[in-house]
Design an enzyme around this catalytic site. Sequence first.
Site, short mmCIF file in Angstrom:
data_model
loop_
_atom_site.label_atom_id
_atom_site.label_comp_id
_atom_site.label_asym_id
_atom_site.label_seq_id
_atom_site.Cartn_x
_atom_site.Cartn_y
_atom_site.Cartn_z
N GLU A 64 0.86 -1.18 0.00
CA GLU A 64 0.00 0.00 0.00
C GLU A 64 0.90 1.23 0.00
OE1 GLU A 64 -3.65 2.11 2.52
OE2 GLU A 64 -2.57 0.39 3.36
N ARG A 295 6.11 -13.79 9.01
CA ARG A 295 6.66 -12.45 8.81
C ARG A 295 7.99 -12.34 9.56
NH1 ARG A 295 2.35 -8.64 11.45
NH2 ARG A 295 3.69 -7.06 10.52
N LYS A 305 4.03 0.36 11.85
CA LYS A 305 4.00 1.65 11.17
C LYS A 305 3.62 2.78 12.12
CE LYS A 305 2.79 1.45 7.03
NZ LYS A 305 2.00 1.21 5.81
#
Length: 625
Positions: A64, A295, A305
Amino acid sequence: MSAAPPQTPVAPKAPDPAVRTAGKEGRPPRDPAAPASNFLRAVIAEDKRNGKYGGQVVTRFPPEPNGYLHYGHAKSIILNFGLAAENDGRCHLRFDDTNPIKEDVEFEDSIADSVRWLGFDWGPHRHHASDYYDQLYAFAEWFIEQGLAYVDSQSADQLRASRGTLTQPGTASPYRARSPEASLALFRRMRGGEFPDGAHILRLKIDMASPNVNMRDPGIYRIRHASHHRTGDNWCIYPLYDYTHCISDALERITHSICTLEFQDHRPLYDWVIEKLADGGKLLRPLPQQYEFARLNLTYVVLSKRRLIELVAGGHVDGWDDPRMPTLVGARRRGFTPEGFRLFAERIGVSKADSWIDMSVLEDCMRDDLNARAPRRIAVLDPVKLVIDNYPEGASKECFAPNHPQRPELGKRAVPFSRELWIERDDFQEHPQKGYFRLSPGAEVRLRYAFIVKCTGADKDAAGNVTAIHCTYDADTRSGTPGADARKVKGNIHWLSAAHAVPAEVRLYDRLFAAPFPGLRNPWGTRGDDAPVEAVVSPGHATVVAGDDDADPAEPVERNYLDDLNPASKRVITAFVEPLLAAAAREDRIQFERHGYFVADLADHAPGKPVFNRAVTLKDSWAKP
């Protein structure tokens, strides 16, 4: 298609001691340089053997464009582009630009630059989810016409209350029975901009009693009156990630859709959407298959983030490209290498089990890569003057040092030698401790690539600080001559000619956090971004956006993670470097002998104003005893 039950979040394992040392109970040590397993290679090999997808391998990296990529994204980039390259396939770069409030072309450009910097290229396959807005909208109308979707007019609070929990089923919306004709009319009015944000949402009609909350009539379109950086004001309704992602994969003929483990419970929805469209003749078969991998969980950093934004906004770092930040723009500026990241990805492997990787593994990969490629140069970081009293004043000569000791083909360079030199302050002790073999009164050392010298004393200021060290040299012991082998001394120190050395700004970077788990969260318990679904989902939408790993407000912490910031993570000094480095270009990577690996700063280094950043020390100074 029946929905699979949701998986219980699994806590990441502790850092594996076998990465660096032998394990307990006789377990043999794992070679840290050996590649780890990658289960996806076996999956692809089997698909090719069976002729699935006609032997093609098409992957994608779908960020994104709402921020800068970090170390975790590097693993995904290398995995997706690497698997495609290994199988003569292709990897698409697709921007998931479905949230116009957060996205910007600046982030797109940064992401593309980072992918290229890592060594990959997407050719003509740079795509956007917004490329498919017309098709996504048409498919949404088709779902409504088939009775598989409806417009829900509940409030956000009502939607949240009706979703149920992991142990309780959801409650059907009173609008679930709305006719296809009525829903289609409302959806078109939503498209026409007649309603404010939040007035309606389009939901798939699946199963409100499913044990998987992602299958409980997930939202697929929301009203959002916001200008999009590519489509402008053409749209005021935007598709949500779970709906957009799988369709985009299918339209691009992706074969292996690879994502992280938090999307495992979303796979049944992924399959449901594209299977229905394929059954209706809207998508071609064979359809893409989603696979999940663990991950990157790395110690001594935060990858959330939300927290990265806090670090920048709070002035704890000098921006997104601060070399201490775990962003790829920061890593590049620090002097980390694309090859080092690829080596790291190969060593840690790809699995379905979450575990913690110690930061030292990444740093070792950078050392290994830089050791092979970085030319050697001399820098004196904490200078004090060394005066050779029996060397002629005004005279100088050239000594010769190898550019790389393991690569003789790179030749040697001239290093000027003169009466007054700079040496490291800690290479002299007036009262040496036991085992100290460098300069002290009466002691001899070899000046690397030059002569043996004997310390005769030191000058001090009124406060007792050493201002200069005096010595004599033995002219018959020059390195590279027969006399060099006639005498042996234990100490060996580096130096620079004071008349020729170039002053430089040197930034000594270290780990941003002093604790392996910032905030002292319990690493063996549930991570915030692996929190139960009901703790992180938004009303009408059971997903977190790919790459938007900031859903951690419920994360258990013992104290503020900012309390664990390392006060020694950045130290700026004025040092002296050898004359050749005056001509260094930005991003030239070198080893400062005896100190570590450095890079000419990408932003601030300039002719006449050299600036070098430390990438990593020669040895792991964080190693546990």
